[in-house]
Design an enzyme around this catalytic site. Structure first.
Site, PDB file in Angstrom:
ATOM      1  N   LYS A 125      48.546  37.297  44.368  1.00  0.00           N
ATOM      2  CA  LYS A 125      47.635  38.406  44.053  1.00  0.00           C
ATOM      3  C   LYS A 125      48.443  39.488  43.350  1.00  0.00           C
ATOM      4  CE  LYS A 125      43.347  39.748  44.577  1.00  0.00           C
ATOM      5  NZ  LYS A 125      42.087  38.971  44.609  1.00  0.00           N
ATOM      6  N   GLY A 164      40.681  37.819  37.452  1.00  0.00           N
ATOM      7  CA  GLY A 164      40.161  39.175  37.659  1.00  0.00           C
ATOM      8  C   GLY A 164      39.946  39.482  39.131  1.00  0.00           C
ATOM      9  N   ASP A 165      39.653  40.713  39.399  1.00  0.00           N
ATOM     10  CA  ASP A 165      39.248  41.186  40.729  1.00  0.00           C
ATOM     11  C   ASP A 165      38.619  42.557  40.478  1.00  0.00           C
ATOM     12  OD1 ASP A 165      39.633  40.577  43.791  1.00  0.00           O
ATOM     13  OD2 ASP A 165      40.208  42.658  43.617  1.00  0.00           O
ATOM     14  N   ASN A 239      30.637  42.583  39.873  1.00  0.00           N
ATOM     15  CA  ASN A 239      30.465  41.168  39.540  1.00  0.00           C
ATOM     16  C   ASN A 239      29.913  40.338  40.712  1.00  0.00           C
ATOM     17  OD1 ASN A 239      32.143  38.353  39.741  1.00  0.00           O
ATOM     18  ND2 ASN A 239      31.258  38.669  37.732  1.00  0.00           N
TER      19      ASN A 239
HETATM   20  P1  NDP Z   1      33.916  44.872  40.569  1.00  0.00           P
HETATM   21  O1  NDP Z   1      34.954  45.815  40.119  1.00  0.00           O
HETATM   22  O2  NDP Z   1      33.114  44.118  39.570  1.00  0.00           O
HETATM   23  O3  NDP Z   1      32.885  45.627  41.533  1.00  0.00           O
HETATM   24  C1  NDP Z   1      33.299  46.289  42.681  1.00  0.00           C
HETATM   25  C2  NDP Z   1      32.112  47.003  43.282  1.00  0.00           C
HETATM   26  O4  NDP Z   1      32.482  47.528  44.548  1.00  0.00           O
HETATM   27  C3  NDP Z   1      31.657  48.163  42.437  1.00  0.00           C
HETATM   28  O5  NDP Z   1      30.279  48.366  42.622  1.00  0.00           O
HETATM   29  C4  NDP Z   1      32.455  49.321  43.061  1.00  0.00           C
HETATM   30  O6  NDP Z   1      31.886  50.604  42.886  1.00  0.00           O
HETATM   31  C5  NDP Z   1      32.390  48.946  44.534  1.00  0.00           C
HETATM   32  N1  NDP Z   1      33.520  49.525  45.248  1.00  0.00           N
HETATM   33  C6  NDP Z   1      34.840  49.374  44.985  1.00  0.00           C
HETATM   34  N2  NDP Z   1      35.569  50.090  45.850  1.00  0.00           N
HETATM   35  C7  NDP Z   1      34.680  50.694  46.669  1.00  0.00           C
HETATM   36  C8  NDP Z   1      34.809  51.573  47.768  1.00  0.00           C
HETATM   37  N3  NDP Z   1      36.002  51.975  48.205  1.00  0.00           N
HETATM   38  N4  NDP Z   1      33.681  51.996  48.384  1.00  0.00           N
HETATM   39  C9  NDP Z   1      32.469  51.598  47.940  1.00  0.00           C
HETATM   40  N5  NDP Z   1      32.289  50.776  46.893  1.00  0.00           N
HETATM   41  C10 NDP Z   1      33.375  50.334  46.277  1.00  0.00           C
HETATM   42  O7  NDP Z   1      34.657  43.876  41.580  1.00  0.00           O
HETATM   43  P2  NDP Z   1      34.213  42.437  42.073  1.00  0.00           P
HETATM   44  O8  NDP Z   1      32.730  42.388  42.221  1.00  0.00           O
HETATM   45  O9  NDP Z   1      34.896  41.451  41.229  1.00  0.00           O
HETATM   46  O10 NDP Z   1      34.916  42.371  43.507  1.00  0.00           O
HETATM   47  C11 NDP Z   1      34.268  42.832  44.692  1.00  0.00           C
HETATM   48  C12 NDP Z   1      34.956  42.251  45.910  1.00  0.00           C
HETATM   49  O11 NDP Z   1      34.886  40.817  45.838  1.00  0.00           O
HETATM   50  C13 NDP Z   1      36.430  42.583  46.060  1.00  0.00           C
HETATM   51  O12 NDP Z   1      36.749  42.676  47.429  1.00  0.00           O
HETATM   52  C14 NDP Z   1      37.124  41.368  45.453  1.00  0.00           C
HETATM   53  O13 NDP Z   1      38.437  41.207  45.959  1.00  0.00           O
HETATM   54  C15 NDP Z   1      36.201  40.270  45.950  1.00  0.00           C
HETATM   55  N6  NDP Z   1      36.282  39.024  45.201  1.00  0.00           N
HETATM   56  C16 NDP Z   1      35.980  38.989  43.862  1.00  0.00           C
HETATM   57  C17 NDP Z   1      36.029  37.794  43.186  1.00  0.00           C
HETATM   58  C18 NDP Z   1      35.596  37.676  41.759  1.00  0.00           C
HETATM   59  O14 NDP Z   1      35.486  36.533  41.272  1.00  0.00           O
HETATM   60  N7  NDP Z   1      35.314  38.759  41.064  1.00  0.00           N
HETATM   61  C19 NDP Z   1      36.481  36.557  43.845  1.00  0.00           C
HETATM   62  C20 NDP Z   1      36.679  36.693  45.275  1.00  0.00           C
HETATM   63  C21 NDP Z   1      36.612  37.901  45.886  1.00  0.00           C
HETATM   64  P3  NDP Z   1      32.491  51.593  41.763  1.00  0.00           P
HETATM   65  O15 NDP Z   1      31.994  51.063  40.459  1.00  0.00           O
HETATM   66  O16 NDP Z   1      31.957  52.929  42.134  1.00  0.00           O
HETATM   67  O17 NDP Z   1      33.998  51.508  41.899  1.00  0.00           O
END
Ligand code: NDP
Length: 444
Positions: A125, A164-165, A239
Protein backbone atom coordinates in the site's frame (compact mmCIF):
# COMPACT_ATOMS: atom_id res chain seq x y z
CA UNK A 1 1.81 -15.39 27.76
CA UNK A 2 0.40 -16.99 24.62
CA UNK A 3 1.97 -16.47 21.20
CA UNK A 4 -0.61 -14.04 19.76
CA UNK A 5 -0.62 -11.79 22.84
CA UNK A 6 3.18 -11.72 22.90
CA UNK A 7 3.39 -10.73 19.21
CA UNK A 8 0.75 -8.03 19.67
CA UNK A 9 2.55 -6.66 22.73
CA UNK A 10 5.87 -6.53 20.88
CA UNK A 11 4.23 -4.93 17.84
CA UNK A 12 2.75 -2.12 19.96
CA UNK A 13 6.06 -1.54 21.77
CA UNK A 14 8.11 -1.51 18.55
CA UNK A 15 5.67 0.66 16.61
CA UNK A 16 4.44 3.30 19.06
CA UNK A 17 2.05 6.05 17.87
CA UNK A 18 0.58 3.85 15.12
CA UNK A 19 -2.99 3.33 16.39
CA UNK A 20 -4.54 2.25 13.09
CA UNK A 21 -1.79 -0.34 12.58
CA UNK A 22 -2.34 -1.64 16.14
CA UNK A 23 -6.10 -1.84 15.51
CA UNK A 24 -5.77 -3.81 12.27
CA UNK A 25 -3.14 -6.16 13.73
CA UNK A 26 -5.31 -6.78 16.81
CA UNK A 27 -8.34 -7.64 14.69
CA UNK A 28 -6.33 -9.94 12.44
CA UNK A 29 -4.28 -11.76 15.06
CA UNK A 30 -7.29 -12.26 17.34
CA UNK A 31 -9.01 -14.01 14.45
CA UNK A 32 -5.95 -16.23 13.91
CA UNK A 33 -5.78 -17.63 17.47
CA UNK A 34 -7.35 -21.02 16.59
CA UNK A 35 -5.02 -21.44 13.58
CA UNK A 36 -1.91 -20.63 15.59
CA UNK A 37 -2.95 -23.14 18.26
CA UNK A 38 -3.20 -25.87 15.63
CA UNK A 39 0.22 -25.01 14.14
CA UNK A 40 2.98 -24.83 16.80
CA UNK A 41 5.55 -24.66 13.96
CA UNK A 42 4.48 -21.06 13.34
CA UNK A 43 5.82 -19.93 16.69
CA UNK A 44 9.07 -21.91 16.20
CA UNK A 45 9.71 -20.07 12.92
CA UNK A 46 8.52 -16.66 14.19
CA UNK A 47 5.95 -16.67 11.43
CA UNK A 48 3.63 -14.08 13.00
CA UNK A 49 6.52 -11.75 13.85
CA UNK A 50 7.59 -11.89 10.18
CA UNK A 51 3.99 -11.54 8.98
CA UNK A 52 3.42 -8.23 10.85
CA UNK A 53 6.78 -6.70 9.84
CA UNK A 54 6.77 -5.16 6.32
CA UNK A 55 9.41 -6.55 3.96
CA UNK A 56 10.28 -2.99 2.95
CA UNK A 57 9.09 0.57 3.76
CA UNK A 58 9.93 3.38 1.37
CA UNK A 59 9.39 6.99 2.50
CA UNK A 60 10.24 9.94 0.35
CA UNK A 61 9.93 13.67 -0.28
CA UNK A 62 7.45 14.89 -2.91
CA UNK A 63 8.17 18.51 -3.88
CA UNK A 64 5.81 20.23 -6.32
CA UNK A 65 4.89 23.72 -7.51
CA UNK A 66 1.33 25.11 -7.43
CA UNK A 67 -0.26 27.32 -10.12
CA UNK A 68 0.85 30.47 -8.27
CA UNK A 69 4.49 29.31 -8.29
CA UNK A 70 4.60 28.38 -4.60
CA UNK A 71 6.66 25.30 -3.69
CA UNK A 72 5.04 22.59 -1.51
CA UNK A 73 6.54 19.47 0.03
CA UNK A 74 4.51 16.35 0.84
CA UNK A 75 5.43 12.98 2.24
CA UNK A 76 5.30 9.90 -0.02
CA UNK A 77 5.02 6.28 1.15
CA UNK A 78 5.13 2.77 -0.27
CA UNK A 79 4.94 -0.14 2.15
CA UNK A 80 5.88 -3.42 0.44
CA UNK A 81 4.42 -5.69 3.07
CA UNK A 82 4.44 -9.27 1.88
CA UNK A 83 5.38 -10.90 -1.43
CA UNK A 84 5.03 -14.57 -0.41
CA UNK A 85 2.26 -15.35 -2.91
CA UNK A 86 2.93 -12.78 -5.64
CA UNK A 87 4.16 -9.25 -6.45
CA UNK A 88 3.11 -6.53 -4.01
CA UNK A 89 -0.29 -5.17 -4.96
CA UNK A 90 -2.36 -2.42 -3.34
CA UNK A 91 -3.58 1.11 -3.88
CA UNK A 92 -2.18 4.58 -3.43
CA UNK A 93 -4.11 6.96 -1.17
CA UNK A 94 -3.83 10.74 -1.45
CA UNK A 95 -5.46 12.33 1.60
CA UNK A 96 -4.19 14.80 4.24
CA UNK A 97 -4.70 12.19 6.99
CA UNK A 98 -2.21 9.74 5.41
CA UNK A 99 0.68 8.71 7.66
CA UNK A 100 2.82 5.61 8.17
CA UNK A 101 0.31 4.03 10.59
CA UNK A 102 -2.53 4.27 8.08
CA UNK A 103 -0.45 2.92 5.21
CA UNK A 104 0.75 0.01 7.37
CA UNK A 105 -2.78 -0.89 8.50
CA UNK A 106 -3.93 -0.83 4.89
CA UNK A 107 -0.92 -2.88 3.75
CA UNK A 108 -1.43 -5.54 6.42
CA UNK A 109 -5.11 -5.89 5.51
CA UNK A 110 -4.18 -6.03 1.85
CA UNK A 111 -2.05 -9.18 2.30
CA UNK A 112 -5.05 -11.20 3.44
CA UNK A 113 -7.50 -9.53 1.07
CA UNK A 114 -5.32 -10.34 -1.91
CA UNK A 115 -4.89 -13.90 -0.75
CA UNK A 116 -8.67 -14.29 -0.39
CA UNK A 117 -9.17 -13.45 -4.07
CA UNK A 118 -7.39 -16.72 -4.92
CA UNK A 119 -5.12 -14.80 -7.32
CA UNK A 120 -1.30 -14.62 -7.10
CA UNK A 121 -0.85 -11.16 -5.57
CA UNK A 122 1.10 -10.09 -2.48
CA UNK A 123 0.24 -7.13 -0.25
CA UNK A 124 1.37 -3.51 -0.38
CA UNK A 125 0.00 0.00 0.00
CA UNK A 126 1.18 3.56 -0.51
CA UNK A 127 0.18 7.16 -0.78
CA UNK A 128 0.78 10.69 0.34
CA UNK A 129 -0.56 13.31 2.73
CA UNK A 130 -1.28 15.45 -0.35
CA UNK A 131 -4.84 16.83 -0.46
CA UNK A 132 -6.23 16.74 -4.02
CA UNK A 133 -9.32 18.75 -3.03
CA UNK A 134 -9.49 22.15 -4.69
CA UNK A 135 -6.36 21.56 -6.81
CA UNK A 136 -6.34 22.28 -10.54
CA UNK A 137 -5.71 19.48 -13.06
CA UNK A 138 -2.23 20.92 -13.69
CA UNK A 139 -1.40 20.89 -9.97
CA UNK A 140 -2.59 17.27 -9.71
CA UNK A 141 -0.44 16.40 -12.72
CA UNK A 142 2.68 18.05 -11.33
CA UNK A 143 2.18 16.35 -7.98
CA UNK A 144 1.68 12.91 -9.60
CA UNK A 145 4.78 13.39 -11.77
CA UNK A 146 6.89 14.29 -8.76
CA UNK A 147 5.49 11.35 -6.75
CA UNK A 148 6.29 8.90 -9.56
CA UNK A 149 9.77 10.37 -10.09
CA UNK A 150 10.74 8.67 -6.84
CA UNK A 151 8.30 5.75 -6.80
CA UNK A 152 9.24 4.38 -10.24
CA UNK A 153 12.53 2.89 -9.00
CA UNK A 154 10.69 0.72 -6.44
CA UNK A 155 7.87 -0.73 -8.57
CA UNK A 156 7.51 -2.92 -11.67
CA UNK A 157 5.02 -5.24 -13.30
CA UNK A 158 6.58 -8.28 -11.58
CA UNK A 159 7.64 -6.48 -8.39
CA UNK A 160 4.96 -4.11 -7.17
CA UNK A 161 1.83 -2.96 -8.98
CA UNK A 162 0.03 0.00 -7.34
CA UNK A 163 -3.57 1.07 -8.06
CA UNK A 164 -5.99 3.79 -6.86
CA UNK A 165 -7.60 4.38 -3.49
CA UNK A 166 -9.05 7.46 -1.78
CA UNK A 167 -8.10 10.53 -3.82
CA UNK A 168 -6.54 8.48 -6.61
CA UNK A 169 -8.89 7.75 -9.50
CA UNK A 170 -8.58 7.51 -13.28
CA UNK A 171 -7.12 11.00 -13.71
CA UNK A 172 -4.32 10.43 -11.18
CA UNK A 173 -3.51 6.93 -12.48
CA UNK A 174 -3.18 8.44 -15.97
CA UNK A 175 -0.67 11.07 -14.81
CA UNK A 176 1.27 8.51 -12.74
CA UNK A 177 1.43 6.05 -15.64
CA UNK A 178 2.52 8.75 -18.10
CA UNK A 179 5.45 9.67 -15.87
CA UNK A 180 6.44 6.03 -15.25
CA UNK A 181 6.48 5.35 -18.99
CA UNK A 182 8.55 8.44 -19.63
CA UNK A 183 11.12 7.49 -16.99
CA UNK A 184 11.37 3.77 -17.82
CA UNK A 185 10.49 3.75 -21.52
CA UNK A 186 8.21 0.77 -20.90
CA UNK A 187 4.51 0.43 -21.67
CA UNK A 188 3.71 -2.31 -19.16
CA UNK A 189 1.05 -3.14 -16.60
CA UNK A 190 2.82 -1.43 -13.72
CA UNK A 191 -0.33 0.31 -12.47
CA UNK A 192 -3.93 -0.91 -12.53
CA UNK A 193 -7.05 1.17 -12.86
CA UNK A 194 -5.65 2.48 -16.16
CA UNK A 195 -7.89 4.05 -18.79
CA UNK A 196 -9.32 1.75 -21.45
CA UNK A 197 -7.27 3.43 -24.18
CA UNK A 198 -3.96 2.46 -22.54
CA UNK A 199 -4.34 -1.01 -21.07
CA UNK A 200 -7.12 -0.74 -18.50
CA UNK A 201 -9.83 -3.32 -17.90
CA UNK A 202 -13.54 -2.92 -18.40
CA UNK A 203 -15.45 -3.12 -15.10
CA UNK A 204 -12.46 -2.03 -12.96
CA UNK A 205 -14.21 1.25 -12.10
CA UNK A 206 -17.32 -0.59 -10.92
CA UNK A 207 -15.52 -3.55 -9.37
CA UNK A 208 -15.23 -2.71 -5.67
CA UNK A 209 -18.81 -1.46 -5.29
CA UNK A 210 -20.31 -4.20 -7.45
CA UNK A 211 -18.20 -6.84 -5.69
CA UNK A 212 -19.39 -5.67 -2.28
CA UNK A 213 -23.01 -6.04 -3.36
CA UNK A 214 -22.35 -9.44 -4.98
CA UNK A 215 -21.01 -10.71 -1.68
CA UNK A 216 -23.92 -9.24 0.29
CA UNK A 217 -26.32 -10.76 -2.26
CA UNK A 218 -24.79 -14.18 -1.62
CA UNK A 219 -25.02 -13.71 2.17
CA UNK A 220 -28.69 -12.75 1.79
CA UNK A 221 -29.39 -15.63 -0.61
CA UNK A 222 -27.90 -18.14 1.86
CA UNK A 223 -30.55 -16.93 4.31
CA UNK A 224 -33.38 -17.14 1.79
CA UNK A 225 -33.41 -13.39 1.31
CA UNK A 226 -32.49 -10.79 -1.33
CA UNK A 227 -31.90 -7.07 -1.96
CA UNK A 228 -35.36 -6.52 -3.41
CA UNK A 229 -37.36 -4.08 -1.28
CA UNK A 230 -34.57 -3.55 1.24
CA UNK A 231 -33.63 -0.11 2.58
CA UNK A 232 -29.91 0.58 2.30
CA UNK A 233 -27.68 3.30 3.77
CA UNK A 234 -24.32 3.89 2.07
CA UNK A 235 -21.63 6.19 3.43
CA UNK A 236 -19.29 8.02 1.10
CA UNK A 237 -20.06 9.21 -2.41
CA UNK A 238 -16.81 8.24 -4.10
CA UNK A 239 -15.93 5.34 -6.35
CA UNK A 240 -16.91 2.48 -4.05
CA UNK A 241 -20.10 4.13 -2.75
CA UNK A 242 -21.39 5.09 -6.20
CA UNK A 243 -21.04 1.62 -7.71
CA UNK A 244 -22.34 -0.14 -4.60
CA UNK A 245 -25.39 2.08 -4.91
CA UNK A 246 -25.75 1.33 -8.62
CA UNK A 247 -25.68 -2.46 -8.12
CA UNK A 248 -27.92 -2.41 -5.02
CA UNK A 249 -30.50 -0.34 -6.91
CA UNK A 250 -30.33 -2.67 -9.90
CA UNK A 251 -31.20 -5.56 -7.55
CA UNK A 252 -34.30 -3.71 -6.34
CA UNK A 253 -33.07 -2.07 -3.14
CA UNK A 254 -33.84 1.49 -2.11
CA UNK A 255 -30.69 3.43 -1.16
CA UNK A 256 -31.81 6.36 1.01
CA UNK A 257 -28.61 8.10 2.12
CA UNK A 258 -25.00 8.88 1.13
CA UNK A 259 -22.36 11.30 2.37
CA UNK A 260 -19.04 13.04 1.85
CA UNK A 261 -16.74 14.36 4.55
CA UNK A 262 -18.93 17.46 5.12
CA UNK A 263 -22.35 15.93 5.59
CA UNK A 264 -25.02 13.50 4.41
CA UNK A 265 -28.07 13.56 2.18
CA UNK A 266 -31.24 11.68 3.04
CA UNK A 267 -33.64 11.00 0.19
CA UNK A 268 -36.70 9.05 1.30
CA UNK A 269 -37.67 8.47 -2.33
CA UNK A 270 -34.40 6.70 -3.05
CA UNK A 271 -31.12 8.26 -4.18
CA UNK A 272 -31.08 9.60 -7.74
CA UNK A 273 -27.69 8.14 -8.70
CA UNK A 274 -27.44 10.09 -11.96
CA UNK A 275 -27.49 13.29 -9.89
CA UNK A 276 -24.78 11.96 -7.53
CA UNK A 277 -22.59 10.93 -10.48
CA UNK A 278 -22.99 14.34 -12.10
CA UNK A 279 -21.99 16.12 -8.88
CA UNK A 280 -19.16 13.81 -7.77
CA UNK A 281 -17.72 12.31 -10.95
CA UNK A 282 -18.26 15.11 -13.47
CA UNK A 283 -18.27 18.33 -11.46
CA UNK A 284 -16.11 17.08 -8.53
CA UNK A 285 -18.56 18.97 -6.28
CA UNK A 286 -19.99 18.40 -2.80
CA UNK A 287 -22.87 16.08 -1.87
CA UNK A 288 -24.67 19.08 -0.35
CA UNK A 289 -25.56 20.13 -3.89
CA UNK A 290 -27.73 17.02 -4.24
CA UNK A 291 -30.33 18.48 -1.87
CA UNK A 292 -30.42 21.70 -3.93
CA UNK A 293 -31.13 19.71 -7.10
CA UNK A 294 -33.35 16.80 -6.07
CA UNK A 295 -36.82 17.54 -4.72
CA UNK A 296 -37.65 16.03 -1.34
CA UNK A 297 -34.00 15.37 -0.37
CA UNK A 298 -32.55 16.70 2.89
CA UNK A 299 -28.94 17.70 3.62
CA UNK A 300 -27.48 17.42 7.13
CA UNK A 301 -24.13 18.89 8.13
CA UNK A 302 -21.75 16.29 9.69
CA UNK A 303 -21.48 12.57 8.95
CA UNK A 304 -22.39 10.63 12.10
CA UNK A 305 -26.16 11.19 11.81
CA UNK A 306 -26.33 8.92 8.78
CA UNK A 307 -26.16 5.85 11.05
CA UNK A 308 -29.37 6.91 12.84
CA UNK A 309 -31.36 6.37 9.65
CA UNK A 310 -33.34 3.10 9.86
CA UNK A 311 -32.15 0.54 7.29
CA UNK A 312 -31.93 -3.21 6.64
CA UNK A 313 -28.46 -3.07 5.13
CA UNK A 314 -25.60 -0.66 5.90
CA UNK A 315 -22.67 -0.36 3.50
CA UNK A 316 -19.92 1.88 4.91
CA UNK A 317 -17.89 2.92 1.85
CA UNK A 318 -15.92 6.03 2.83
CA UNK A 319 -13.02 5.56 5.26
CA UNK A 320 -11.66 3.89 8.42
CA UNK A 321 -13.52 4.02 11.75
CA UNK A 322 -16.73 5.55 10.42
CA UNK A 323 -18.89 3.26 12.57
CA UNK A 324 -17.99 3.43 16.23
CA UNK A 325 -19.77 1.73 19.13
CA UNK A 326 -22.51 4.38 19.37
CA UNK A 327 -23.21 4.29 15.62
CA UNK A 328 -23.31 0.48 15.65
CA UNK A 329 -25.79 0.55 18.54
CA UNK A 330 -27.97 3.05 16.66
CA UNK A 331 -27.97 0.83 13.57
CA UNK A 332 -28.89 -2.26 15.61
CA UNK A 333 -31.64 -0.38 17.46
CA UNK A 334 -33.14 0.63 14.13
CA UNK A 335 -33.16 -2.92 12.80
CA UNK A 336 -30.05 -3.34 10.62
CA UNK A 337 -29.60 -7.00 9.63
CA UNK A 338 -26.53 -6.87 7.34
CA UNK A 339 -23.39 -4.74 7.34
CA UNK A 340 -20.98 -4.98 4.40
CA UNK A 341 -17.72 -3.05 4.60
CA UNK A 342 -16.88 -1.35 1.30
CA UNK A 343 -14.24 0.90 2.88
CA UNK A 344 -11.17 -0.45 4.67
CA UNK A 345 -11.71 -0.94 8.43
CA UNK A 346 -14.76 1.35 8.60
CA UNK A 347 -15.96 -0.29 11.82
CA UNK A 348 -14.08 0.05 15.11
CA UNK A 349 -13.35 -3.07 17.18
CA UNK A 350 -16.09 -1.96 19.62
CA UNK A 351 -18.54 -1.51 16.74
CA UNK A 352 -17.81 -5.02 15.45
CA UNK A 353 -18.47 -6.40 18.90
CA UNK A 354 -21.92 -4.69 18.98
CA UNK A 355 -22.83 -6.28 15.63
CA UNK A 356 -21.54 -9.67 16.74
CA UNK A 357 -23.63 -9.63 19.93
CA UNK A 358 -26.74 -8.52 18.03
CA UNK A 359 -26.39 -11.32 15.46
CA UNK A 360 -25.97 -8.91 12.55
CA UNK A 361 -24.43 -10.57 9.47
CA UNK A 362 -21.13 -8.70 9.25
CA UNK A 363 -19.04 -8.89 6.07
CA UNK A 364 -15.55 -7.55 6.85
CA UNK A 365 -13.67 -5.29 4.46
CA UNK A 366 -10.85 -7.60 3.53
CA UNK A 367 -13.41 -9.98 2.04
CA UNK A 368 -16.24 -7.65 1.06
CA UNK A 369 -14.19 -5.04 -0.80
CA UNK A 370 -11.77 -7.47 -2.44
CA UNK A 371 -13.54 -7.06 -5.79
CA UNK A 372 -11.42 -4.04 -6.67
CA UNK A 373 -8.07 -5.71 -6.26
CA UNK A 374 -9.38 -8.94 -7.80
CA UNK A 375 -10.31 -7.02 -10.93
CA UNK A 376 -6.95 -5.28 -10.82
CA UNK A 377 -5.39 -8.74 -10.96
CA UNK A 378 -7.64 -9.52 -13.94
CA UNK A 379 -6.31 -6.30 -15.52
CA UNK A 380 -2.76 -7.58 -14.92
CA UNK A 381 -3.67 -10.88 -16.59
CA UNK A 382 -5.08 -9.05 -19.62
CA UNK A 383 -1.97 -6.82 -19.81
CA UNK A 384 0.45 -9.76 -19.73
CA UNK A 385 -1.56 -11.70 -22.29
CA UNK A 386 -2.19 -8.62 -24.48
CA UNK A 387 -5.88 -9.47 -24.18
CA UNK A 388 -9.01 -7.40 -23.73
CA UNK A 389 -12.04 -9.07 -22.14
CA UNK A 390 -15.62 -7.78 -22.48
CA UNK A 391 -17.42 -6.11 -19.58
CA UNK A 392 -19.60 -9.19 -19.17
CA UNK A 393 -16.58 -11.53 -19.00
CA UNK A 394 -14.87 -9.45 -16.31
CA UNK A 395 -18.09 -8.91 -14.36
CA UNK A 396 -18.83 -12.65 -14.40
CA UNK A 397 -15.34 -13.49 -13.12
CA UNK A 398 -15.74 -10.79 -10.42
CA UNK A 399 -19.04 -12.24 -9.25
CA UNK A 400 -17.58 -15.76 -9.10
CA UNK A 401 -14.61 -14.50 -7.08
CA UNK A 402 -16.88 -12.70 -4.56
CA UNK A 403 -19.14 -15.73 -4.12
CA UNK A 404 -16.07 -17.95 -3.64
CA UNK A 405 -14.59 -15.61 -1.05
CA UNK A 406 -17.88 -15.68 0.84
CA UNK A 407 -17.99 -19.49 0.76
CA UNK A 408 -14.33 -19.83 1.77
CA UNK A 409 -14.60 -17.52 4.77
CA UNK A 410 -17.87 -19.18 5.80
CA UNK A 411 -16.23 -22.61 5.61
CA UNK A 412 -13.08 -21.45 7.44
CA UNK A 413 -15.16 -19.99 10.27
CA UNK A 414 -17.04 -23.26 10.61
CA UNK A 415 -13.88 -25.39 10.42
CA UNK A 416 -12.28 -23.44 13.27
CA UNK A 417 -15.37 -23.48 15.50
CA UNK A 418 -16.52 -19.89 15.03
CA UNK A 419 -19.43 -20.40 12.60
CA UNK A 420 -20.90 -17.16 11.26
CA UNK A 421 -17.96 -15.07 12.51
CA UNK A 422 -16.74 -13.76 9.17
CA UNK A 423 -14.10 -11.51 10.71
CA UNK A 424 -12.31 -14.62 11.95
CA UNK A 425 -13.29 -16.63 8.85
CA UNK A 426 -11.81 -14.08 6.43
CA UNK A 427 -8.62 -13.73 8.45
CA UNK A 428 -8.16 -17.50 8.64
CA UNK A 429 -8.99 -18.22 4.98
CA UNK A 430 -6.66 -15.42 3.79
CA UNK A 431 -3.84 -16.28 6.18
CA UNK A 432 -3.59 -20.01 5.46
CA UNK A 433 -2.29 -19.60 1.92
CA UNK A 434 0.18 -16.86 2.90
CA UNK A 435 1.41 -18.92 5.86
CA UNK A 436 1.89 -22.03 3.67
CA UNK A 437 3.91 -19.99 1.15
CA UNK A 438 6.03 -18.37 3.88
CA UNK A 439 6.73 -21.74 5.50
CA UNK A 440 7.74 -23.22 2.14
CA UNK A 441 10.11 -20.33 1.34
CA UNK A 442 12.27 -20.59 4.49
CA UNK A 443 13.23 -17.86 6.92
CA UNK A 444 13.03 -14.81 4.67
P1 NDP B 1 -12.91 8.08 -3.18
O1 NDP B 1 -11.84 9.06 -2.96
O2 NDP B 1 -13.46 7.86 -4.54
O3 NDP B 1 -14.15 8.42 -2.22
C1 NDP B 1 -14.01 8.51 -0.84
C2 NDP B 1 -15.33 8.98 -0.25
O4 NDP B 1 -15.25 8.90 1.16
C3 NDP B 1 -15.64 10.41 -0.61
O5 NDP B 1 -17.03 10.59 -0.64
C4 NDP B 1 -15.03 11.15 0.60
O6 NDP B 1 -15.60 12.42 0.87
C5 NDP B 1 -15.39 10.20 1.73
N1 NDP B 1 -14.45 10.36 2.83
C6 NDP B 1 -13.10 10.26 2.81
N2 NDP B 1 -12.60 10.51 4.02
C7 NDP B 1 -13.66 10.76 4.82
C8 NDP B 1 -13.80 11.09 6.19
N3 NDP B 1 -12.74 11.21 6.99
N4 NDP B 1 -15.05 11.28 6.68
C9 NDP B 1 -16.12 11.17 5.87
N5 NDP B 1 -16.05 10.87 4.56
C10 NDP B 1 -14.84 10.67 4.05
O7 NDP B 1 -12.37 6.71 -2.55
P2 NDP B 1 -12.85 5.23 -2.81
O8 NDP B 1 -14.33 5.20 -3.01
O9 NDP B 1 -11.97 4.65 -3.83
O10 NDP B 1 -12.46 4.53 -1.43
C11 NDP B 1 -13.36 4.48 -0.32
C12 NDP B 1 -12.92 3.41 0.65
O11 NDP B 1 -12.92 2.14 -0.03
C13 NDP B 1 -11.52 3.57 1.23
O12 NDP B 1 -11.50 3.06 2.54
C14 NDP B 1 -10.67 2.68 0.32
O13 NDP B 1 -9.49 2.25 0.97
C15 NDP B 1 -11.64 1.53 0.11
N6 NDP B 1 -11.36 0.71 -1.06
C16 NDP B 1 -11.37 1.25 -2.32
C17 NDP B 1 -11.14 0.45 -3.41
C18 NDP B 1 -11.26 0.97 -4.81
O14 NDP B 1 -11.22 0.14 -5.74
N7 NDP B 1 -11.43 2.25 -5.02
C19 NDP B 1 -10.79 -0.97 -3.25
C20 NDP B 1 -10.90 -1.46 -1.89
C21 NDP B 1 -11.14 -0.61 -0.86
P3 NDP B 1 -14.81 13.75 0.41
O15 NDP B 1 -15.00 13.84 -1.06
O16 NDP B 1 -15.46 14.84 1.19
O17 NDP B 1 -13.36 13.53 0.81
Amino acid sequence: MNYVDRVLGELKAKNPCEPEFHQAATEILNGLRPVVERHPEYEKTALLERFVEPERVVMFRVPWVDDAGKVHVNKGYRVQFNSAIGPYKGGLRFHPSVNLSIIKFLGLEQILKNSLTGLPIGGGKGGSDFDPKGKSDMEIMRFCQSFMTELFRHIGQDTDVPAGDIGVGGREIGFLFGQYKRLKDEHVGVLTGRGLSYGGSLARTEATGYGLVYMAEEALACRGDGFKGKTVVISGSGNVAIYACEKAQSLGAKVVAMYDSNGYVYDKNGIDLAAVKQIKEVERGRIKEYADRVKGAEYHEGCKGIWNIPCDIALPCATQNEIDEASAKALVKNGVKYVGEGANMPTTLEGISVFRKAGVVFLPAKAANAGGVATSALEMAQSSGRLFWTFEEVDKKLKNIMVNIYRNMDAAAEEYGVKGDYVAGANIAGFKKVADAMMAQGIV
